[in-house]
Design a protein around this motif. Structure first.
Motif, PDB file in Angstrom:
ATOM      1  N   CYS A 200       0.837  -1.212   0.000  1.00 18.47           N
ATOM      2  CA  CYS A 200       0.000   0.000   0.000  1.00 18.47           C
ATOM      3  C   CYS A 200       0.871   1.261   0.000  1.00 18.47           C
ATOM      4  O   CYS A 200       0.498   2.278  -0.583  1.00 18.47           O
TER       5      CYS A 200
ATOM      6  N   PHE B 206      -1.100  -7.665  -0.883  1.00 15.89           N
ATOM      7  CA  PHE B 206      -2.145  -6.727  -0.484  1.00 15.89           C
ATOM      8  C   PHE B 206      -3.036  -7.429   0.526  1.00 15.89           C
ATOM      9  O   PHE B 206      -3.338  -8.630   0.374  1.00 15.89           O
TER      10      PHE B 206
ATOM     11  N   CYS C 246      -7.611  -0.132   6.083  1.00 11.56           N
ATOM     12  CA  CYS C 246      -7.807   0.532   4.778  1.00 11.56           C
ATOM     13  C   CYS C 246      -8.432   1.927   4.939  1.00 11.56           C
ATOM     14  O   CYS C 246      -8.361   2.744   4.026  1.00 11.56           O
TER      15      CYS C 246
ATOM     16  N   ALA D 255      -5.449   4.868  -1.428  1.00 11.29           N
ATOM     17  CA  ALA D 255      -5.844   4.045  -2.581  1.00 11.29           C
ATOM     18  C   ALA D 255      -7.165   3.313  -2.321  1.00 11.29           C
ATOM     19  O   ALA D 255      -7.601   2.503  -3.131  1.00 11.29           O
TER      20      ALA D 255
HETATM   21  S1  SF4 Z   1      -6.979  -0.107   0.465  1.00 17.00           S
HETATM   22 FE1  SF4 Z   1      -6.300  -1.586   1.956  1.00 17.00          FE
HETATM   23  S2  SF4 Z   1      -5.723  -3.375   0.779  1.00 17.00           S
HETATM   24 FE2  SF4 Z   1      -5.788  -1.678  -0.631  1.00 17.00          FE
HETATM   25  S3  SF4 Z   1      -3.741  -0.862  -0.684  1.00 17.00           S
HETATM   26 FE3  SF4 Z   1      -4.805   0.307   0.843  1.00 17.00          FE
HETATM   27  S4  SF4 Z   1      -4.393  -0.764   2.766  1.00 17.00           S
HETATM   28 FE4  SF4 Z   1      -3.877  -2.192   1.100  1.00 17.00          FE
END
Ligand code: SF4
Length: 387
Positions: A21, A220, A226, A231
Protein backbone atom coordinates in the motif's frame (compact mmCIF):
# COMPACT_ATOMS: atom_id res chain seq x y z
CA UNK A 1 7.39 22.33 3.65
CA UNK A 2 6.81 19.27 5.84
CA UNK A 3 8.67 16.16 4.76
CA UNK A 4 6.64 13.02 4.28
CA UNK A 5 8.32 9.65 4.69
CA UNK A 6 7.04 6.88 2.43
CA UNK A 7 6.80 4.64 5.46
CA UNK A 8 5.46 7.12 7.99
CA UNK A 9 4.87 6.13 11.60
CA UNK A 10 1.27 7.35 11.41
CA UNK A 11 0.53 4.93 8.57
CA UNK A 12 2.50 2.05 10.15
CA UNK A 13 -0.55 -0.04 11.03
CA UNK A 14 -1.43 0.08 7.33
CA UNK A 15 1.88 -0.71 5.66
CA UNK A 16 2.67 -3.35 8.27
CA UNK A 17 -0.60 -5.14 7.45
CA UNK A 18 -0.52 -4.42 3.71
CA UNK A 19 3.10 -3.68 2.65
CA UNK A 20 2.45 -2.75 -1.02
CA UNK A 21 0.00 0.00 0.00
CA UNK A 22 2.87 2.41 0.76
CA UNK A 23 4.00 2.63 -2.87
CA UNK A 24 0.48 2.42 -4.27
CA UNK A 25 -0.55 5.39 -2.13
CA UNK A 26 2.18 7.51 -3.71
CA UNK A 27 0.08 7.59 -6.88
CA UNK A 28 -2.74 9.42 -5.13
CA UNK A 29 -2.94 12.98 -3.89
CA UNK A 30 -2.34 13.47 -0.19
CA UNK A 31 -5.19 15.79 0.75
CA UNK A 32 -4.60 17.74 3.95
CA UNK A 33 -7.60 18.26 6.17
CA UNK A 34 -8.45 21.22 8.43
CA UNK A 35 -8.38 18.71 11.31
CA UNK A 36 -4.67 18.13 10.71
CA UNK A 37 -4.02 21.89 10.80
CA UNK A 38 -6.09 22.18 13.99
CA UNK A 39 -4.00 19.37 15.52
CA UNK A 40 -0.77 21.15 14.59
CA UNK A 41 -2.00 24.31 16.33
CA UNK A 42 -2.95 22.35 19.48
CA UNK A 43 0.52 20.75 19.44
CA UNK A 44 2.15 24.19 19.23
CA UNK A 45 0.13 25.30 22.24
CA UNK A 46 1.12 22.16 24.15
CA UNK A 47 4.77 22.59 23.20
CA UNK A 48 5.11 26.18 24.42
CA UNK A 49 3.24 25.46 27.65
CA UNK A 50 5.49 22.49 28.39
CA UNK A 51 8.58 24.50 27.49
CA UNK A 52 7.48 27.23 29.88
CA UNK A 53 6.70 24.76 32.67
CA UNK A 54 10.13 23.17 32.28
CA UNK A 55 11.86 26.56 32.29
CA UNK A 56 12.93 26.45 28.63
CA UNK A 57 11.15 29.71 27.74
CA UNK A 58 10.17 32.70 29.88
CA UNK A 59 6.68 34.09 30.54
CA UNK A 60 7.12 36.85 27.95
CA UNK A 61 7.94 34.39 25.18
CA UNK A 62 5.04 32.17 26.31
CA UNK A 63 2.57 35.04 26.13
CA UNK A 64 3.75 36.24 22.74
CA UNK A 65 3.51 32.69 21.34
CA UNK A 66 0.04 32.24 22.85
CA UNK A 67 -1.05 35.50 21.21
CA UNK A 68 0.07 34.20 17.83
CA UNK A 69 -1.82 30.95 18.34
CA UNK A 70 -4.96 32.77 19.51
CA UNK A 71 -5.00 34.82 16.35
CA UNK A 72 -5.05 31.69 14.17
CA UNK A 73 -8.33 31.09 12.36
CA UNK A 74 -8.56 27.53 13.71
CA UNK A 75 -8.11 28.56 17.34
CA UNK A 76 -11.14 28.02 19.59
CA UNK A 77 -11.72 28.95 23.23
CA UNK A 78 -11.88 25.30 24.29
CA UNK A 79 -8.43 24.47 22.86
CA UNK A 80 -6.44 25.55 25.99
CA UNK A 81 -8.64 23.37 28.23
CA UNK A 82 -7.99 20.28 26.13
CA UNK A 83 -4.31 21.03 25.71
CA UNK A 84 -4.06 21.53 29.47
CA UNK A 85 -5.08 17.90 30.00
CA UNK A 86 -2.10 16.86 27.85
CA UNK A 87 0.31 19.28 29.54
CA UNK A 88 -0.82 18.29 33.05
CA UNK A 89 -0.45 14.59 32.24
CA UNK A 90 3.12 15.23 31.04
CA UNK A 91 3.90 17.35 34.10
CA UNK A 92 2.66 14.62 36.45
CA UNK A 93 5.08 12.28 34.72
CA UNK A 94 7.83 14.88 35.10
CA UNK A 95 7.24 14.96 38.89
CA UNK A 96 7.27 11.16 39.08
CA UNK A 97 10.50 11.02 37.05
CA UNK A 98 12.18 13.67 39.20
CA UNK A 99 11.17 11.77 42.31
CA UNK A 100 12.93 8.68 40.95
CA UNK A 101 16.16 10.32 39.83
CA UNK A 102 17.74 13.73 39.59
CA UNK A 103 19.17 12.76 36.19
CA UNK A 104 15.81 12.48 34.43
CA UNK A 105 15.79 13.62 30.79
CA UNK A 106 12.88 15.50 29.23
CA UNK A 107 12.61 16.25 25.52
CA UNK A 108 9.82 18.21 23.90
CA UNK A 109 8.98 17.72 20.19
CA UNK A 110 11.93 15.41 19.70
CA UNK A 111 12.77 14.25 16.17
CA UNK A 112 12.98 10.47 16.28
CA UNK A 113 14.82 8.55 13.60
CA UNK A 114 13.88 4.89 13.32
CA UNK A 115 15.53 4.36 9.92
CA UNK A 116 17.62 1.55 11.40
CA UNK A 117 14.51 -0.60 10.98
CA UNK A 118 12.33 1.37 8.53
CA UNK A 119 13.92 2.91 5.41
CA UNK A 120 13.88 6.72 5.71
CA UNK A 121 11.67 6.39 8.80
CA UNK A 122 11.45 9.31 11.18
CA UNK A 123 8.83 11.09 13.25
CA UNK A 124 8.37 13.50 16.13
CA UNK A 125 7.79 12.45 19.72
CA UNK A 126 5.67 15.07 21.46
CA UNK A 127 7.26 14.46 24.85
CA UNK A 128 9.97 11.98 25.81
CA UNK A 129 11.01 11.19 29.38
CA UNK A 130 13.86 8.96 30.43
CA UNK A 131 14.30 8.19 34.11
CA UNK A 132 15.69 5.28 36.05
CA UNK A 133 15.71 2.69 33.23
CA UNK A 134 12.28 3.61 31.89
CA UNK A 135 11.62 5.66 28.82
CA UNK A 136 8.16 7.08 28.23
CA UNK A 137 6.80 8.74 25.11
CA UNK A 138 3.67 10.86 25.35
CA UNK A 139 1.65 11.66 22.27
CA UNK A 140 -1.13 14.23 22.01
CA UNK A 141 -3.92 13.23 19.65
CA UNK A 142 -6.17 16.24 19.21
CA UNK A 143 -8.67 14.56 16.88
CA UNK A 144 -11.96 13.30 18.19
CA UNK A 145 -13.20 11.38 15.17
CA UNK A 146 -11.40 8.10 15.73
CA UNK A 147 -10.41 6.84 19.19
CA UNK A 148 -6.75 5.83 19.27
CA UNK A 149 -5.42 3.50 21.94
CA UNK A 150 -1.78 3.12 22.95
CA UNK A 151 -2.20 -0.64 23.34
CA UNK A 152 -0.13 -2.33 20.63
CA UNK A 153 0.03 1.00 18.78
CA UNK A 154 2.54 0.66 15.92
CA UNK A 155 3.14 4.39 15.54
CA UNK A 156 4.10 4.70 19.20
CA UNK A 157 6.33 1.66 18.98
CA UNK A 158 8.21 3.18 16.03
CA UNK A 159 8.65 6.42 17.96
CA UNK A 160 9.95 4.37 20.89
CA UNK A 161 12.45 2.66 18.58
CA UNK A 162 13.57 6.07 17.34
CA UNK A 163 14.05 7.21 20.93
CA UNK A 164 16.05 4.08 21.76
CA UNK A 165 18.24 4.74 18.71
CA UNK A 166 18.74 8.33 19.86
CA UNK A 167 19.24 7.91 23.60
CA UNK A 168 20.09 4.22 24.04
CA UNK A 169 23.81 4.96 23.92
CA UNK A 170 23.64 7.40 26.79
CA UNK A 171 20.92 5.89 28.94
CA UNK A 172 20.26 2.39 30.11
CA UNK A 173 16.69 1.85 28.86
CA UNK A 174 15.04 -1.35 30.08
CA UNK A 175 11.35 -0.51 29.91
CA UNK A 176 9.37 1.46 27.42
CA UNK A 177 6.05 3.14 28.14
CA UNK A 178 3.90 4.70 25.44
CA UNK A 179 1.05 7.01 26.38
CA UNK A 180 -1.59 8.53 24.11
CA UNK A 181 -3.55 11.49 25.43
CA UNK A 182 -6.71 12.15 23.45
CA UNK A 183 -8.34 14.89 25.53
CA UNK A 184 -11.38 15.53 23.35
CA UNK A 185 -12.42 11.93 23.87
CA UNK A 186 -11.46 12.03 27.53
CA UNK A 187 -9.01 9.22 26.93
CA UNK A 188 -5.51 8.51 28.25
CA UNK A 189 -4.08 5.07 27.52
CA UNK A 190 -0.65 3.58 28.16
CA UNK A 191 1.11 0.50 26.87
CA UNK A 192 4.33 -0.94 28.24
CA UNK A 193 6.91 -3.25 26.75
CA UNK A 194 10.48 -4.17 27.64
CA UNK A 195 13.17 -2.61 25.44
CA UNK A 196 14.40 -6.13 24.53
CA UNK A 197 10.96 -7.24 23.40
CA UNK A 198 10.52 -4.05 21.37
CA UNK A 199 13.83 -4.53 19.60
CA UNK A 200 13.07 -8.18 18.92
CA UNK A 201 9.76 -7.14 17.31
CA UNK A 202 11.62 -4.48 15.31
CA UNK A 203 14.26 -6.91 14.03
CA UNK A 204 12.03 -9.86 13.33
CA UNK A 205 8.86 -8.21 12.08
CA UNK A 206 9.31 -4.50 11.35
CA UNK A 207 12.59 -4.62 9.45
CA UNK A 208 11.62 -7.26 6.84
CA UNK A 209 8.06 -5.89 6.48
CA UNK A 210 9.33 -2.33 6.05
CA UNK A 211 11.77 -3.49 3.38
CA UNK A 212 8.93 -5.18 1.46
CA UNK A 213 6.80 -2.05 1.81
CA UNK A 214 9.63 0.23 0.71
CA UNK A 215 10.18 -1.93 -2.38
CA UNK A 216 6.45 -2.00 -3.15
CA UNK A 217 6.40 -5.76 -2.63
CA UNK A 218 4.41 -8.17 -0.46
CA UNK A 219 0.76 -9.16 -0.40
CA UNK A 220 -2.14 -6.73 -0.48
CA UNK A 221 -4.32 -7.34 2.54
CA UNK A 222 -7.57 -5.46 3.12
CA UNK A 223 -9.00 -4.82 6.56
CA UNK A 224 -9.87 -2.09 9.02
CA UNK A 225 -6.51 -0.43 8.27
CA UNK A 226 -7.81 0.53 4.78
CA UNK A 227 -9.83 3.40 6.31
CA UNK A 228 -7.19 6.12 5.75
CA UNK A 229 -5.46 4.55 2.74
CA UNK A 230 -5.27 6.97 -0.19
CA UNK A 231 -5.84 4.04 -2.58
CA UNK A 232 -8.91 2.76 -0.73
CA UNK A 233 -11.50 3.57 -3.39
CA UNK A 234 -9.80 2.00 -6.36
CA UNK A 235 -7.88 -0.75 -4.57
CA UNK A 236 -8.73 -4.11 -6.05
CA UNK A 237 -7.84 -6.08 -2.93
CA UNK A 238 -10.32 -4.06 -0.89
CA UNK A 239 -12.99 -4.47 -3.57
CA UNK A 240 -12.37 -8.23 -3.72
CA UNK A 241 -12.62 -8.51 0.04
CA UNK A 242 -15.87 -6.53 0.15
CA UNK A 243 -17.45 -8.40 -2.73
CA UNK A 244 -16.47 -11.60 -0.97
CA UNK A 245 -18.16 -10.28 2.14
CA UNK A 246 -21.30 -9.55 0.15
CA UNK A 247 -21.64 -13.18 -0.92
CA UNK A 248 -23.83 -14.85 1.61
CA UNK A 249 -24.97 -18.42 1.83
CA UNK A 250 -28.48 -18.34 3.23
CA UNK A 251 -29.70 -21.23 5.26
CA UNK A 252 -32.63 -23.13 3.78
CA UNK A 253 -35.56 -21.07 4.97
CA UNK A 254 -37.82 -18.32 3.60
CA UNK A 255 -36.80 -15.86 6.25
CA UNK A 256 -33.50 -14.81 7.80
CA UNK A 257 -32.64 -16.48 11.09
CA UNK A 258 -31.14 -14.53 14.02
CA UNK A 259 -27.82 -16.14 13.12
CA UNK A 260 -28.13 -14.86 9.51
CA UNK A 261 -28.83 -11.34 10.79
CA UNK A 262 -25.88 -11.44 13.20
CA UNK A 263 -23.60 -12.51 10.33
CA UNK A 264 -24.90 -9.79 7.99
CA UNK A 265 -24.51 -7.11 10.69
CA UNK A 266 -20.85 -8.07 10.93
CA UNK A 267 -20.36 -7.43 7.23
CA UNK A 268 -22.68 -4.47 6.72
CA UNK A 269 -20.50 -1.84 8.38
CA UNK A 270 -17.43 -2.46 6.23
CA UNK A 271 -19.55 -2.87 3.10
CA UNK A 272 -21.39 0.41 3.61
CA UNK A 273 -18.10 2.26 4.29
CA UNK A 274 -16.69 0.88 1.06
CA UNK A 275 -19.84 1.72 -0.93
CA UNK A 276 -19.76 5.30 0.41
CA UNK A 277 -16.09 5.67 -0.54
CA UNK A 278 -16.82 4.45 -4.07
CA UNK A 279 -19.81 6.80 -4.46
CA UNK A 280 -17.80 9.85 -3.31
CA UNK A 281 -14.85 8.95 -5.52
CA UNK A 282 -17.00 8.31 -8.60
CA UNK A 283 -18.82 11.65 -8.22
CA UNK A 284 -15.53 13.46 -7.83
CA UNK A 285 -14.10 11.75 -10.92
CA UNK A 286 -17.29 12.23 -12.96
CA UNK A 287 -17.20 15.96 -12.20
CA UNK A 288 -13.70 15.95 -13.65
CA UNK A 289 -14.91 14.27 -16.83
CA UNK A 290 -14.88 10.52 -16.11
CA UNK A 291 -17.65 8.58 -17.81
CA UNK A 292 -19.24 5.64 -16.02
CA UNK A 293 -21.47 3.68 -18.39
CA UNK A 294 -25.13 3.85 -17.33
CA UNK A 295 -24.53 6.76 -14.93
CA UNK A 296 -24.90 10.53 -15.31
CA UNK A 297 -24.59 13.63 -13.15
CA UNK A 298 -27.76 15.54 -12.34
CA UNK A 299 -28.53 18.49 -10.13
CA UNK A 300 -29.33 17.36 -6.58
CA UNK A 301 -32.24 18.63 -4.54
CA UNK A 302 -31.99 22.22 -3.36
CA UNK A 303 -34.09 24.38 -1.05
CA UNK A 304 -35.54 27.75 -1.84
CA UNK A 305 -33.97 30.62 0.05
CA UNK A 306 -34.39 34.36 0.63
CA UNK A 307 -32.04 36.61 -1.28
CA UNK A 308 -32.50 39.54 1.13
CA UNK A 309 -33.79 38.55 4.59
CA UNK A 310 -34.00 42.14 5.87
CA UNK A 311 -36.11 43.25 2.94
CA UNK A 312 -38.43 40.26 3.30
CA UNK A 313 -38.94 41.01 7.02
CA UNK A 314 -39.57 44.70 6.32
CA UNK A 315 -42.25 43.98 3.70
CA UNK A 316 -43.99 41.36 5.84
CA UNK A 317 -44.00 43.63 8.92
CA UNK A 318 -45.39 46.48 6.79
CA UNK A 319 -48.13 44.09 5.77
CA UNK A 320 -49.08 43.56 9.42
CA UNK A 321 -47.49 40.17 9.99
CA UNK A 322 -46.30 40.07 13.61
CA UNK A 323 -42.60 40.02 14.45
CA UNK A 324 -42.90 36.98 16.76
CA UNK A 325 -44.58 35.09 13.93
CA UNK A 326 -42.19 35.84 11.08
CA UNK A 327 -38.99 35.31 13.12
CA UNK A 328 -37.87 32.02 14.64
CA UNK A 329 -37.42 32.09 18.43
CA UNK A 330 -33.82 32.69 19.59
CA UNK A 331 -31.95 29.43 20.12
CA UNK A 332 -28.79 28.76 22.12
CA UNK A 333 -25.76 27.40 20.31
CA UNK A 334 -25.23 23.66 20.76
CA UNK A 335 -22.78 22.58 23.49
CA UNK A 336 -19.89 21.86 21.13
CA UNK A 337 -20.06 25.32 19.57
CA UNK A 338 -20.62 26.94 22.96
CA UNK A 339 -17.50 25.24 24.34
CA UNK A 340 -15.52 26.51 21.36
CA UNK A 341 -16.81 30.01 22.10
CA UNK A 342 -16.55 30.10 25.91
CA UNK A 343 -14.02 27.35 26.69
CA UNK A 344 -14.81 24.00 28.32
CA UNK A 345 -13.73 24.97 31.85
CA UNK A 346 -15.32 28.39 31.84
CA UNK A 347 -18.60 27.02 30.51
CA UNK A 348 -18.70 24.38 33.27
CA UNK A 349 -17.85 27.06 35.83
CA UNK A 350 -20.63 29.35 34.63
CA UNK A 351 -23.48 27.02 33.72
CA UNK A 352 -22.27 23.50 34.52
CA UNK A 353 -25.23 22.84 36.83
CA UNK A 354 -27.57 23.31 33.87
CA UNK A 355 -25.81 20.81 31.63
CA UNK A 356 -26.80 17.16 31.74
CA UNK A 357 -26.02 14.20 29.54
CA UNK A 358 -29.20 12.20 28.95
CA UNK A 359 -28.88 8.48 28.29
CA UNK A 360 -28.06 7.71 24.66
CA UNK A 361 -30.34 5.76 22.35
CA UNK A 362 -29.49 2.06 22.19
CA UNK A 363 -27.22 1.06 19.34
CA UNK A 364 -26.24 -2.39 18.17
CA UNK A 365 -22.45 -2.76 18.13
CA UNK A 366 -19.93 -5.54 17.88
CA UNK A 367 -19.33 -7.34 21.19
CA UNK A 368 -15.70 -6.12 21.17
CA UNK A 369 -16.94 -2.57 21.76
CA UNK A 370 -15.67 -1.29 25.13
CA UNK A 371 -18.98 0.25 26.26
CA UNK A 372 -20.97 -1.70 28.87
CA UNK A 373 -24.09 -3.56 27.80
CA UNK A 374 -27.20 -1.36 27.70
CA UNK A 375 -29.30 -1.89 30.81
CA UNK A 376 -33.00 -2.75 30.89
CA UNK A 377 -32.98 -2.27 27.13
CA UNK A 378 -36.72 -2.44 26.62
CA UNK A 379 -37.90 0.00 29.25
CA UNK A 380 -35.20 2.59 28.55
CA UNK A 381 -35.72 2.40 24.81
CA UNK A 382 -39.41 3.02 25.31
CA UNK A 383 -38.61 6.06 27.43
CA UNK A 384 -36.20 7.47 24.83
CA UNK A 385 -38.73 6.89 22.07
CA UNK A 386 -41.47 8.69 23.93
CA UNK A 387 -39.38 11.84 24.55
S1 SF4 B 1 -6.98 -0.11 0.46
FE1 SF4 B 1 -6.30 -1.59 1.96
S2 SF4 B 1 -5.72 -3.38 0.78
FE2 SF4 B 1 -5.79 -1.68 -0.63
S3 SF4 B 1 -3.74 -0.86 -0.68
FE3 SF4 B 1 -4.81 0.31 0.84
S4 SF4 B 1 -4.39 -0.76 2.77
FE4 SF4 B 1 -3.88 -2.19 1.10
Amino acid sequence: MAQHAILSASSASRWMACPPCARLEQKFENRTSPYAAEGTLAHELGEINLKHSLGEINKRKLNSEIKKIESHELYTADMPDYVETYVNTCLEKVSEAKAKTKDALFKIEQRLDFSEWVPEGFGTGDFVIIADGTMEICDLKYGKGVPVSAIGNKQMRLYALGAIAEFGFLYDIENVKMTIIQPRLDSISTDEISADELIEWAEEFVKPTAQLAFNGEGEFCAGEHCGFCRAKTVCKARADKNLELAKYEFRTSDTLSDKDIADILGKAEELSKWAKDIQEYALDQALQGANYEGWKIVEGRSNRKYTDTEKVAEILLNNEYKEDKIYKPKELQGLTNMEKLVGKKKLTELVGEFIVKPPGKPVLVNEDDKRPVFNSAKADFQEVKEK
